[in-house]
Motif scaffolding. Structure first.
Motif, short mmCIF file in Angstrom:
data_model
loop_
_atom_site.label_atom_id
_atom_site.label_comp_id
_atom_site.label_asym_id
_atom_site.label_seq_id
_atom_site.Cartn_x
_atom_site.Cartn_y
_atom_site.Cartn_z
N GLY B 291 0.83 -1.21 0.00
CA GLY B 291 0.00 0.00 0.00
C GLY B 291 0.85 1.25 0.00
O GLY B 291 0.57 2.21 -0.73
N GLY B 292 1.90 1.23 0.82
CA GLY B 292 2.77 2.39 0.86
C GLY B 292 3.38 2.66 -0.51
O GLY B 292 3.37 3.80 -1.00
N VAL B 293 3.88 1.62 -1.12
CA VAL B 293 4.49 1.80 -2.44
C VAL B 293 3.46 2.28 -3.44
O VAL B 293 3.72 3.15 -4.28
CB VAL B 293 5.14 0.48 -2.91
CG1 VAL B 293 5.58 0.59 -4.34
CG2 VAL B 293 6.31 0.14 -2.03
N ALA B 294 2.24 1.71 -3.34
CA ALA B 294 1.20 2.12 -4.29
C ALA B 294 0.85 3.59 -4.14
O ALA B 294 0.75 4.32 -5.13
CB ALA B 294 -0.04 1.25 -4.08
N VAL B 295 0.69 4.00 -2.89
CA VAL B 295 0.36 5.42 -2.66
C VAL B 295 1.45 6.31 -3.24
O VAL B 295 1.20 7.30 -3.93
CB VAL B 295 0.18 5.68 -1.15
CG1 VAL B 295 0.17 7.16 -0.86
CG2 VAL B 295 -1.09 5.05 -0.66
N GLY B 296 2.69 5.92 -2.96
CA GLY B 296 3.80 6.70 -3.47
C GLY B 296 3.81 6.75 -4.98
O GLY B 296 4.04 7.80 -5.59
#
Lengths: 218, 804
Positions: B291-296
């Motif tokens: 999720g973190g990577v996706a948001v970024g």
């Protein structure tokens, strides 16, 4: 397939394994691939390789294909092109792309390194005289940029010139204005690519080769 | 420049005197700040804190306090109202302190050679904290977790993410992930478990420490800290592989830390963790990281897309980069996703597209701002660590603390060794024992651990102070002991250092060649391996994504050409820097020229020989000069270093150079047609002050200045004079296509130059010669971008064409 046939191939594979440093599994996998590519013939021709759709997007596909049929890469000491190669020669070309083993001595490492660089050198030196001339280098750069859209020939020329100048300067040192630098010899080539760590970058993982992944592409 | 001159000067006493003066200034500042800083210990309450200095705060307002009887006092001509500006003032003071400290350390090169900067900064923090305590004030809780996580940490991470060397990172991603995830898990459980066991031993008086808090403590302290790693590794110049392994690990273990922390914190109250919770924890981990990577990534693409349209508002371009990244971080934090990974993903994703779109000046701005913020942030973090140490409260427990330190080391070593054993089976480049040692030894803890500990609720965790003490001790141990000794150990073990060689064009050509070759071989083998997918990704990128996100025609430029232009730019800079002229000074060993490598051509017709030969040889001489600089070995930095950021005075010279080069090419084409010998004196290089003065007023004015400065022989390019009508035609006919690729290369060149310059000590290229800014060249889209960024004032003038 009778037992004699499989026994013969096993024996062959053993032989090949010793000569080309591939493992038996890798050799049998590559053999299957070879058969796929060559339509179960004994030899592989240029057309077989050229028809691979995967290679279409590769800007240097012609040079790669030529490399397979270049006598210098096949262990012969002469210059020239063959029309067809057999499985053993196929393996010999591919053996240039093996990763270096750990635990090999420094000398062996150096030898492997030279082999790989020799392969690269042969790819550039299309006329086989042992020297990469300016034109050949230009050709190489042009090929490299061929799939990248419209390129100014001026830029290609400039890049090749700059590269050539660099090699000349680092290897020959000061040159009189009327001296002529014929081209990059193999020693210069070695020097030029000293920093590239060829042993580690120029390899293909043959480990994971299995029939499931193989696409025939015909 | 002056700084370096001083530090290298043989007059050591002078620098000492300077240092003494600086110290005095700093001490005065400290004295001055002690009172207000101490008074800030209770920032929310406005009640005076027993400090005498607060009376004046109400002075101004106290006048009208009594409304009943209005007494006419004489009008206050001068008054002090400190409370009004207290908070920003204190913040500014802290930042100033941090910056002065940084400045001070570099005045004493020997000191910064022995002791890493982070240690010195912590010591400074300790001193400041000590001063404040001595003054009787309560030390402010400066390392507030909110402040840390929301303000201090993001710039550092963004800086790291934006400039992340993608190629080594992706090549080693598997190794990095294994170290980050499995390594951290192992550390957390091992430390937590063994600590619990130790606490249960009779006679330690720690039996009230439950298992879960121990595990929580283990998870807090097991994470390798990116700030500390960056600070220390930057100074040891280790080879790229190790650097990216340790650094990458420190970045990616954030997800693990977040999940473990929340998991244990959540359930420490309940007292047990069931299997279900563990399973949910695993799910949570996946969500947090991906999720973190996706948001970024989403924010990264947004930023890239926005940058496509900023061609008319160049001034705010950098702002988009910063704001989008910060929002990515905040959004991720909002959902309890990994903010660090979001930030890294955002920076790494947006960079190639944004750099293709934004102007040269914006790129410079982004770069410098990021470095400035991250530098200040890092300094502040370490100082605050020192202050927070003095602030306490502390609960020292010999057993706990010493066991923690020993366990951290032991578990790190065991973890690294066993993981490497497994990893080496899959790696081509095996990790040697030396590598393993460095990886293990480089696992530094830092402020993130402290802040996480600080966040703990005192009610749920009565042993919080003990934890904090242990964390601080561990941090001190790693930063001081490991940080100081790692450099001599690296030298002792002769670990491979960073490659200093410059990347030559041959290497670039062959790297690309190899990429294609290996892809081709993989295709022939029918094996869809790394190269195949990488190639596919590149092609997908080129075909669809770049078209979307990059403005104009620039997306078509191949990498090799960009690289080549980069090199040309560098050469031009070197040329200017070394003051090269047509008469080549002895310093430039002229080795090979174009004539040497070109096969003999037919000599041109006799009638035209005089003219073409002259200009052609001129051109070649110029090319000679330009290219001879290729052989100068320059320091090249493969990973970036924040400490030796050097002002790059040459960035604006690109336009001038490009213009000249284009003219040369054009001239060569036209030489058969032109019958008259065209000359123009090149605009001379000026001193910086003069240039700035000129730019401030009228850029066209400098063209009239013909006198070359004496210190620098100028490039006398024999080209059309600006006054003659021919010249205008020349410029008009500059081919657009040829200039296409150059825009991209401008800032790439500056970037590369920047990368290279970073290794140098403060500007040793002290001549500071600047090729003056090109006023305008509307035909060249690349230059257009450079120049269409007008800066905050005087927009119109800079956009005028260079030639009247």
């Amino acid at each position: 397939m009778g037992t004699s046939y499989s026994a013969r191939t096993e024996h062959e594979f053993q032989d090949l394994s010793e000569r080309t440093r591939f493992s038996i599994d890798q050799i049998s996998n590559l053999n299957k691939r070879f058969k796929q590519l060559s339509n179960n013939k004994e030899t592989l021709s240029r057309e077989d390789l050229a028809s691979l759709p995967d290679l279409d997007n590769n800007p240097i596909r012609l040079q790669i294909i030529n490399a397979f049929f270049d006598k210098r890469n096949l262990g012969h000491n002469e210059v020239g092109i063959v029309q067809e190669i057999c499985f053993e020669e196929f393996l010999m070309v591919l053996s240039h792309f093996q990763p270096t083993r750990t635990g090999t001595t420094e000398d062996n490492n150096e030898k492997l390194r030279q082999e790989k660089l020799r392969f690269l050198f042969n790819m550039h030196d299309t006329d086989g005289n042992g020297i990469i001339t300016l034109d050949e280098y230009r050709q190489a750069v042009e090929e490299l940029l061929s799939k990248a859209g419209t390129i100014e020939p001026e830029t290609v020329k400039a890049i090749a010139d700059a590269a050539m100048l660099e090699v000349a300067s680092t290897t020959r040192g000061k040159m009189e204005p009327d001296e002529f630098y014929e081209g990059i010899t193999f020693e210069h080539f070695l020097q030029m690519l000293k920093t590239l760590d060829i042993e580690t970058t120029m390899h293909v993982r043959f480990l994971n080769l299995d029939t499931v992944n193989m696409r025939c592409g015909k | 420049m002056l700084v370096s001159a001083h530090s290298h000067s043989p007059v050591g006493s002078r620098s000492f005197l300077e240092r003494g003066l600086l110290l005095l200034v700093v001490l005065m500042l400290l004295e001055g700040t002690v009172l207000p800083l101490g008074a800030a210990s209770s920032p929310d309450t406005s009640a005076p804190n027993g400090a005498g200095g607060l009376d004046h705060r109400d002075d101004h307002r106290g006048i009208g306090h009594d409304n009943m009887t209005f007494q006419k006092k004489p009008f206050p001509v001068l008054g002090i109202n400190y409370g009004h500006i207290r908070l920003p003032f204190e913040i500014a003071l802290w930042v100033l302190l941090a910056s002065l400290m940084k400045l001070g350390f570099h005045l004493i090169p020997r000191l910064s050679g022995i002791v890493p900067e982070s240690c010195l900064l912590i010591v400074v923090g300790l001193l400041v904290g000590g001063f404040i305590k001595l003054a009787g004030e309560d030390v402010p809780p400066v390392l507030d977790s909110n402040l840390f996580f929301l303000i201090l940490l993001p710039p550092i991470i963004l800086d790291a993410g934006y400039f992340l060397p993608i190629r080594p990172f992706t090549e080693n991603i598997g190794t990095i992930l294994i170290f980050a995830v499995i390594g951290t898990l192992w550390n957390a459980f091992f430390i937590g478990g063994v600590l619990y066991a130790v606490c249960q031993i009779e006679g330690v008086h720690l039996s009230q420490v439950e298992l879960l808090p121990c595990l929580l403590f283990g998870s807090i302290i097991s994470a390798v800290d990116p700030v500390a790693v960056l600070a220390v590794f930057e100074e040891i110049h280790i080879n790229e592989l190790l650097h990216i392994l340790v650094f990458g690990e420190s970045l990616l273990n954030d997800a693990v830390t977040v999940v473990l922390y929340h998991l244990f914190e959540e359930y420490a109250g309940a007292g047990e963790v069931t299997l279900m919770d563990a399973f949910l924890g695993v799910i949570s981990f996946l969500i947090v990281s991906i999720g973190g990577v996706a948001v970024g990534t989403i924010y990264g693409f947004l930023a890239a897309f926005t940058s496509r349209f900023t061609s008319h508002t160049r001034v705010i371009e950098p702002l988009f980069v910063f704001v989008y990244s910060y929002m990515a971080y905040l959004s991720a934090e909002m959902f309890h996703l990994s903010g660090i990974m979001a930030l890294i993903a955002c920076g790494a994703v947006m960079r190639p597209y944004v750099e293709a779109n934004i102007s040269h000046k914006s790129h410079t701005t982004i770069k410098y701002f990021l470095k400035m913020w991250s530098s200040v942030s890092e300094t502040l973090i370490f100082i605050f660590l020192g202050v927070a140490t003095v602030a306490g409260p502390h609960a020292w427990n010999w057993t706990f603390v010493s066991v923690t330190i020993i366990l951290c080391l032991v578990s790190r070593v065991i973890g690294v060794v066993s993981l490497t054993f497994i990893i080496n089976k899959f790696r081509i480049i095996k990790l040697t024992n030396k590598d393993q040692f460095i990886i293990a030894y480089g696992g530094l803890r830092g402020a993130i651990a402290f802040s996480l500990g600080y966040l703990l609720d005192n009610d749920h965790f009565p042993m919080r102070t003990m934890f904090l003490t242990a964390i601080i001790t561990e941090i001190f141990f790693t930063v001081f002991v490991q940080g100081m000794t790692i450099k001599p150990l690296v030298d002792l073990l002769a670990v491979k250092k960073k490659q200093e060689a410059k990347r030559s064009i041959n290497e670039e050509i062959h790297t690309q060649f190899l990429d294609h070759l290996l892809t081709g071989i993989e295709d022939i083998c029918g094996h869809y391996g790394h190269h195949h997918w990488k190639d596919k990704l590149n092609r997908f990128n080129k075909k669809y994504i770049k078209k979307c996100l990059i403005a104009g025609e620039r997306y078509k430029e191949p990498q090799l050409i960009a690289f080549y232009h980069k090199m040309e730019f560098k050469q031009a800079i070197e040329l200017v820097e070394s003051g090269g002229g047509v008469k080549v000074p002895a310093a430039l060993p002229l080795q090979v020229s174009m004539q040497n490598i070109q096969p003999k051509k037919q000599p041109p017709a006799a009638t035209e020989r005089a003219l073409p030969q002259f200009t052609k040889s001129r051109e070649e001489e110029i090319r000679k000069i330009l290219r001879s600089n290729l052989q100068k070995t320059r320091q090249r930095l493969r990973s970036y270093n924040r400490h030796t950021l050097v002002a790059d005075p040459y960035e604006d010279g690109w336009g001038e150079y490009v213009l000249k080069k284009q003219r040369m090419i054009e001239l060569e084409k036209k030489m058969t047609q032109m019958s008259n010998y065209l000359t123009v004196p090149a605009a001379p290089s000026d001193s910086p002050t003069m240039r700035r003065a000129r730019l401030a007023s009228d850029p066209n004015a400098f063209y009239n200045i013909k006198t070359p400065s004496d210190s620098v022989p100028t490039i006398h390019v024999e080209l059309a004079s600006p006054q003659s009508p021919d010249s205008v035609n020349l410029v008009d006919e500059v081919p657009k296509k040829g200039a296409m690729g150059q825009g991209l290369s401008q800032r790439n060149a500056a970037d590369m130059k920047e990368d290279r310059e970073r290794m140098m000590m403060p500007p040793s290229a002290g001549k500071g010669e600047k090729v003056e800014d090109d006023g305008g060249e509307t035909k060249n889209p690349g230059l257009q971008r450079c120049l269409s960024d007008p800066g905050p004032s005087n927009e119109d003038e800079e956009d005028e064409p260079f030639l009247p």
